[in-house]
Design a protein around this motif. Structure first.
Motif, PDB file in Angstrom:
ATOM      1  N   MET A   1       0.815  -1.197  -0.001  1.00 29.35           N
ATOM      2  CA  MET A   1      -0.032  -0.004   0.087  1.00 29.35           C
ATOM      3  C   MET A   1       0.846   1.189   0.117  1.00 29.35           C
ATOM      4  SD  MET A   1      -2.832  -1.137   2.781  1.00 29.35           S
ATOM      5  CE  MET A   1      -4.444  -0.354   1.922  1.00 29.35           C
ATOM      6  N   ARG A   2       0.249   2.353  -0.460  1.00 28.90           N
ATOM      7  CA  ARG A   2       1.095   3.355  -0.407  1.00 28.90           C
ATOM      8  C   ARG A   2       0.082   4.568  -0.214  1.00 28.90           C
ATOM      9  NH1 ARG A   2       5.541   3.986  -4.249  1.00 28.90           N
ATOM     10  NH2 ARG A   2       4.827   6.195  -4.743  1.00 28.90           N
ATOM     11  N   ALA A   3       0.616   5.737   0.235  1.00 32.02           N
ATOM     12  CA  ALA A   3      -0.166   7.135   0.894  1.00 32.02           C
ATOM     13  C   ALA A   3       0.418   8.258   0.464  1.00 32.02           C
ATOM     14  CB  ALA A   3      -0.524   6.781   2.056  1.00 32.02           C
ATOM     15  N   GLN A   4      -0.026   9.347   0.296  1.00 31.55           N
ATOM     16  CA  GLN A   4       0.559  10.664   0.014  1.00 31.55           C
ATOM     17  C   GLN A   4      -0.191  11.442   0.974  1.00 31.55           C
ATOM     18  OE1 GLN A   4      -0.008  12.081  -3.848  1.00 31.55           O
ATOM     19  NE2 GLN A   4       0.828  14.016  -3.397  1.00 31.55           N
ATOM     20  N   LYS A   5       0.837  12.321   1.746  1.00 32.12           N
ATOM     21  CA  LYS A   5       0.357  13.421   2.517  1.00 32.12           C
ATOM     22  C   LYS A   5      -0.711  14.398   2.084  1.00 32.12           C
ATOM     23  CE  LYS A   5       4.276  13.902   5.697  1.00 32.12           C
ATOM     24  NZ  LYS A   5       5.276  14.930   6.318  1.00 32.12           N
ATOM     25  N   LYS A   6      -1.659  14.739   2.544  1.00 31.57           N
ATOM     26  CA  LYS A   6      -2.512  15.712   2.320  1.00 31.57           C
ATOM     27  C   LYS A   6      -1.700  17.063   2.174  1.00 31.57           C
ATOM     28  CE  LYS A   6      -6.493  13.782   4.314  1.00 31.57           C
ATOM     29  NZ  LYS A   6      -7.526  13.626   5.507  1.00 31.57           N
ATOM     30  N   PRO A   7      -2.177  17.835   1.177  1.00 27.08           N
ATOM     31  CA  PRO A   7      -1.460  19.207   1.273  1.00 27.08           C
ATOM     32  C   PRO A   7      -1.943  20.045   2.281  1.00 27.08           C
ATOM     33  CG  PRO A   7      -3.078  19.050  -0.750  1.00 27.08           C
ATOM     34  CD  PRO A   7      -3.090  17.601  -0.017  1.00 27.08           C
ATOM     35  N   VAL A   8      -1.173  20.659   3.119  1.00 22.76           N
ATOM     36  CA  VAL A   8      -1.638  21.295   4.271  1.00 22.76           C
ATOM     37  C   VAL A   8      -0.592  22.763   4.099  1.00 22.76           C
ATOM     38  CG1 VAL A   8      -1.779  21.599   6.567  1.00 22.76           C
ATOM     39  CG2 VAL A   8      -2.182  19.468   5.556  1.00 22.76           C
ATOM     40  N   GLU A   9      -1.205  23.725   4.427  1.00 23.70           N
ATOM     41  CA  GLU A   9      -0.392  25.109   4.406  1.00 23.70           C
ATOM     42  C   GLU A   9      -0.047  25.385   6.028  1.00 23.70           C
ATOM     43  OE1 GLU A   9      -2.016  28.726   2.756  1.00 23.70           O
ATOM     44  OE2 GLU A   9      -2.750  27.494   0.858  1.00 23.70           O
ATOM     45  N   VAL A  10       1.172  25.685   6.405  1.00 24.32           N
ATOM     46  CA  VAL A  10       1.517  26.086   7.729  1.00 24.32           C
ATOM     47  C   VAL A  10       2.212  27.401   7.805  1.00 24.32           C
ATOM     48  CG1 VAL A  10       1.814  23.567   8.396  1.00 24.32           C
ATOM     49  CG2 VAL A  10       3.631  24.660   7.492  1.00 24.32           C
ATOM     50  N   GLU A  11       1.942  28.194   9.057  1.00 28.28           N
ATOM     51  CA  GLU A  11       2.620  29.215   9.323  1.00 28.28           C
ATOM     52  C   GLU A  11       4.077  28.770   9.892  1.00 28.28           C
ATOM     53  OE1 GLU A  11       0.426  32.297  11.148  1.00 28.28           O
ATOM     54  OE2 GLU A  11      -1.250  30.810  10.917  1.00 28.28           O
ATOM     55  N   PHE A  12       4.864  29.780   9.619  1.00 26.11           N
ATOM     56  CA  PHE A  12       6.334  29.345  10.223  1.00 26.11           C
ATOM     57  C   PHE A  12       7.031  30.689  10.282  1.00 26.11           C
ATOM     58  CE2 PHE A  12       7.249  29.703   5.711  1.00 26.11           C
ATOM     59  CZ  PHE A  12       8.368  30.309   5.531  1.00 26.11           C
ATOM     60  N   VAL A  13       7.999  30.591  11.164  1.00 24.53           N
ATOM     61  CA  VAL A  13       9.243  31.560  11.337  1.00 24.53           C
ATOM     62  C   VAL A  13      10.442  30.900  11.354  1.00 24.53           C
ATOM     63  CG1 VAL A  13       7.695  33.423  12.332  1.00 24.53           C
ATOM     64  CG2 VAL A  13       9.073  31.953  13.700  1.00 24.53           C
ATOM     65  N   ARG A  14      11.383  31.944  11.000  1.00 26.71           N
ATOM     66  CA  ARG A  14      12.762  31.248  11.175  1.00 26.71           C
ATOM     67  C   ARG A  14      13.670  31.790  12.290  1.00 26.71           C
ATOM     68  NH1 ARG A  14      17.281  29.914   6.288  1.00 26.71           N
ATOM     69  NH2 ARG A  14      18.544  28.392   7.654  1.00 26.71           N
ATOM     70  N   TYR A  15      14.354  30.784  12.996  1.00 30.12           N
ATOM     71  CA  TYR A  15      15.356  31.491  14.116  1.00 30.12           C
ATOM     72  C   TYR A  15      16.603  31.573  13.729  1.00 30.12           C
ATOM     73  CZ  TYR A  15      17.590  31.897  18.456  1.00 30.12           C
ATOM     74  OH  TYR A  15      18.489  32.244  19.536  1.00 30.12           O
ATOM     75  N   LEU A  16      17.044  33.014  13.642  1.00 26.39           N
ATOM     76  CA  LEU A  16      18.401  33.414  12.887  1.00 26.39           C
ATOM     77  C   LEU A  16      19.382  33.464  14.135  1.00 26.39           C
ATOM     78  CD1 LEU A  16      16.995  35.662  10.184  1.00 26.39           C
ATOM     79  CD2 LEU A  16      17.812  33.185  10.074  1.00 26.39           C
ATOM     80  N   GLY A  17      18.869  33.281  15.363  1.00 29.61           N
ATOM     81  CA  GLY A  17      19.868  33.780  16.499  1.00 29.61           C
ATOM     82  C   GLY A  17      20.153  35.153  16.896  1.00 29.61           C
ATOM     83  N   THR A  18      19.546  35.913  16.155  1.00 28.44           N
ATOM     84  CA  THR A  18      19.705  37.402  16.664  1.00 28.44           C
ATOM     85  C   THR A  18      18.729  37.926  17.487  1.00 28.44           C
ATOM     86  OG1 THR A  18      18.099  38.201  14.989  1.00 28.44           O
ATOM     87  CG2 THR A  18      20.303  38.030  14.558  1.00 28.44           C
ATOM     88  N   PRO A  19      18.717  39.029  18.421  1.00 21.95           N
ATOM     89  CA  PRO A  19      17.807  39.270  19.424  1.00 21.95           C
ATOM     90  C   PRO A  19      16.612  39.639  18.703  1.00 21.95           C
ATOM     91  CG  PRO A  19      19.766  40.502  19.877  1.00 21.95           C
ATOM     92  CD  PRO A  19      20.029  39.787  18.631  1.00 21.95           C
ATOM     93  N   GLU A  20      16.456  40.193  17.431  1.00 23.64           N
ATOM     94  CA  GLU A  20      15.412  40.510  16.720  1.00 23.64           C
ATOM     95  C   GLU A  20      14.378  39.256  16.602  1.00 23.64           C
ATOM     96  OE1 GLU A  20      18.427  41.891  15.923  1.00 23.64           O
ATOM     97  OE2 GLU A  20      18.125  43.806  16.559  1.00 23.64           O
ATOM     98  N   SER A  21      15.395  38.312  15.979  1.00 20.00           N
ATOM     99  CA  SER A  21      14.800  37.068  15.495  1.00 20.00           C
ATOM    100  C   SER A  21      14.076  36.155  16.831  1.00 20.00           C
ATOM    101  CB  SER A  21      15.743  36.240  14.870  1.00 20.00           C
ATOM    102  OG  SER A  21      15.205  34.870  14.477  1.00 20.00           O
ATOM    103  N   ARG A  22      14.909  36.176  17.790  1.00 24.14           N
ATOM    104  CA  ARG A  22      14.222  35.625  19.048  1.00 24.14           C
ATOM    105  C   ARG A  22      12.972  36.307  19.269  1.00 24.14           C
ATOM    106  NH1 ARG A  22      17.395  32.998  23.211  1.00 24.14           N
ATOM    107  NH2 ARG A  22      16.224  32.721  25.135  1.00 24.14           N
ATOM    108  N   HIS A  23      12.827  37.550  19.194  1.00 28.57           N
ATOM    109  CA  HIS A  23      11.688  38.364  19.644  1.00 28.57           C
ATOM    110  C   HIS A  23      10.583  37.720  18.833  1.00 28.57           C
ATOM    111  CE1 HIS A  23       9.037  41.471  21.126  1.00 28.57           C
ATOM    112  NE2 HIS A  23       8.701  41.811  19.865  1.00 28.57           N
ATOM    113  N   VAL A  24      10.807  37.874  17.397  1.00 31.03           N
ATOM    114  CA  VAL A  24       9.727  37.552  16.402  1.00 31.03           C
ATOM    115  C   VAL A  24       9.310  35.964  16.654  1.00 31.03           C
ATOM    116  CG1 VAL A  24       9.337  36.714  14.055  1.00 31.03           C
ATOM    117  CG2 VAL A  24      10.492  38.874  14.867  1.00 31.03           C
TER     118      VAL A  24
END
Length: 84
Positions: A1-24
């Protein structure tokens, strides 16, 4: 058997290690954002328990409102950015 993930939109942010990024990231995650015992590495309280966030990680909001970090290579293999 095989299956495929359903297409799902997600929200994301990226942590860049800066104080500004940490705050976001902290604002994005809200009360699930914490610091490690030493206070330097950010931690997200996930459904599986606390997970450390390292510089470059993406932080994803899942379909049930849960948050979790994702390594950049896994993020790029799994998602494509569709816009703001």
């Amino acid at each position: 058997m095989r299956a495929q993930k359903k297409p799902v939109e997600v929200e994301f942010v990226r942590y860049l290690g800066t104080p500004e990024s940490r705050h976001v990231c902290e604002m994005f995650v809200g009360e699930d954002w914490a610091s490690s015992e030493c206070g330097f590495k950010p931690v997200i309280r996930t459904l599986e328990g606390p997970m450390h966030v390292t510089t470059g990680d993406y932080i994803i909001k899942g379909v049930q409102g849960e948050f979790y970090p994702c390594k950049p290579d896994i993020f790029m293999e799994t998602y494509y950015v569709i816009g703001e």
